[in-house]
Design a protein around this motif. Sequence first.
Motif, short mmCIF file in Angstrom:
data_model
loop_
_atom_site.label_atom_id
_atom_site.label_comp_id
_atom_site.label_asym_id
_atom_site.label_seq_id
_atom_site.Cartn_x
_atom_site.Cartn_y
_atom_site.Cartn_z
N THR A 150 -5.69 5.96 -0.81
CA THR A 150 -4.91 4.77 -0.51
C THR A 150 -4.91 3.86 -1.73
O THR A 150 -5.97 3.50 -2.24
CB THR A 150 -5.48 4.01 0.70
OG1 THR A 150 -5.49 4.88 1.84
CG2 THR A 150 -4.65 2.79 1.02
N SER A 194 -3.73 0.17 -3.18
CA SER A 194 -3.33 -1.17 -2.76
C SER A 194 -3.10 -2.03 -3.99
O SER A 194 -3.86 -1.96 -4.97
CB SER A 194 -4.40 -1.82 -1.88
OG SER A 194 -4.65 -1.04 -0.72
N GLN A 248 0.84 -1.20 0.00
CA GLN A 248 0.00 0.00 0.00
C GLN A 248 0.87 1.26 0.00
O GLN A 248 1.98 1.26 0.55
CB GLN A 248 -0.92 0.04 1.22
CG GLN A 248 -2.02 -1.01 1.20
CD GLN A 248 -2.95 -0.87 2.39
OE1 GLN A 248 -2.60 -0.26 3.40
NE2 GLN A 248 -4.13 -1.45 2.28
N THR A 249 0.31 2.28 -0.62
CA THR A 249 0.90 3.61 -0.56
C THR A 249 -0.22 4.62 -0.40
O THR A 249 -1.36 4.37 -0.82
CB THR A 249 1.71 3.92 -1.83
OG1 THR A 249 2.30 5.22 -1.70
CG2 THR A 249 0.84 3.90 -3.07
N GLN A 250 0.10 5.75 0.19
CA GLN A 250 -0.95 6.73 0.50
C GLN A 250 -0.55 8.09 -0.06
O GLN A 250 0.61 8.54 0.08
CB GLN A 250 -1.18 6.83 2.01
CG GLN A 250 -2.53 7.38 2.39
CD GLN A 250 -2.84 7.16 3.86
OE1 GLN A 250 -1.99 7.44 4.71
NE2 GLN A 250 -4.03 6.66 4.16
N THR A 309 2.91 8.24 2.33
CA THR A 309 3.34 6.92 2.83
C THR A 309 3.85 6.11 1.65
O THR A 309 3.06 5.60 0.85
CB THR A 309 2.18 6.17 3.51
OG1 THR A 309 1.64 6.96 4.56
CG2 THR A 309 2.67 4.83 4.09
N SER A 365 -10.68 5.99 -0.74
CA SER A 365 -10.51 7.20 0.08
C SER A 365 -11.63 7.26 1.10
O SER A 365 -12.76 6.82 0.82
CB SER A 365 -10.51 8.46 -0.79
OG SER A 365 -11.79 8.61 -1.42
#
Length: 510
Positions: A134, A136, A62-64, A180, A126
Amino acid sequence: MVQALPVINAFNSSTRGNLLLEFRDYLLILRRNWIAIVALTLVGLLFGGLASILIKPIYTAQTQLFVATQNSGSVQDLQTGNSFIQARVSSYVKTATTPTVLQPVIDTLGLNVTPQQLSSKVSASSDLKTVLITISVDDSSPVQAASIAQGVANSLIKAVDTLETPTTGGVSPVRVSVVTPAIAPVSPSAPNLKVNLALGLIVGLALGLSAAVLRTTLDTRIRSERDLKVVSQAPVLGGIAFDPDAAKSPLVSHDSLHSQRAESFRQLRTNLQFAHVSHKSKTVLVTSSLPGEGKSSTATNLAIAIAEAGQSVALVDADLRRPMVATYLGLEGQAGLTTALIGQADVQDLMQPWGKNELHVLTSGRIPPNPSELLGSMEMKQLIERLEQVFDAVIIDAPPLLPVTDAAVLSQQVGGVLLVVGCHTAKRAQVEKAISTLDLVDADVLGVVLNRVPTKGPDAYSYNYYGYTPVVGTPPRRSKGSKDVTPTLVNTTGDAFDDIIQGRTSRRGQ
């Protein structure tokens, strides 16, 4: 209002009774099928565990992203910009899985997939009233999952900047940045061992309960007194305890006098005396619905139990289809009932004594071609009346009711009928039809005997609670070859038959 209270109380009591009855029925289903329920539950757990082992692990990275406006004006401008960004975030979420964003990722990482195939691995979301997105990515490789997630994030930033840049030129009012960064996951996200085991447990338990209910619904065999009450209101006079050795040793005389099976016949003898107390006739007919339910062994052991109580008993084998009494008692069976009915010999010359008590047996004789006519004849009626004048009790073993009409014909000439029902053998429809046959000929059904009742488990008969433990001074168990239990194999002569009559007359005089 006062008069309605008893009605309400009675209704509440009846409702509670019905609920309690249903609850007991459900418990009985569980007790009868607990092995199948446990087995299917364990199978469900096994499949859940195997699925966790065999399924290829999937890793999720995951990245944000954070979405904001470029200008920094007054507070009012910031609030307006924030509302604008929140309205735009949902569009950016959907943009993350479009070819505009995914194709650059494929080109950069050198993936051998199409944008449509890659979109099945990518998801974006979101939360409401936030400006966070977010992303994934699911993949079998943790490193590749992190690379794709980071690549999608960078590509989405460029796509938003391109889409939001004014056509007249200038800077995009929207700024998207990574808050993130994606990292390679250490443990797989799927399969989840705990979830799979829990799911397997639930599915297995549901299948076990469904199988138990289905089995109970389809199984119409008589298992206990509760099942018998569904098809008949006839009283249950006794339950004969199941004995695995009964097929080899059908007579209770060959067992300990304190065995559970012997006690079952003593209780049947006592209950039969109360059920038959108002009848003038001393004759009891023993029959069953179908062959193989144990009617012959029940009739024989019942006669032995009555004789042990000090009464004189005549046991008549009227099963002229498959006679078994002579075989059980070790007596001569070629001359007997049929011999007396056709006038070839007098009944007093055909009676055979057995054991030490006053038990005399009239075997079937040769099997005739017309059993029903013989059993329904006037000669048979006169023979029964003659035996009743001599003996305290007359027990007749008759053929089953459903295959032939012999028992129905003979039931009109006796004082009462005892129906033997084999547990786990007879079905409800068969027992119901047998009782209807007896009702049709206006036979007096004294009661029902449950044969081969389990001594343990949910279908155990209610009074089988007593066991026997030998104590000091208890006589040892006799073997089958002992002289005390060996039947007498000589025929009764006419003088012996007259002695029986004189003995019964002298006792009545006292």
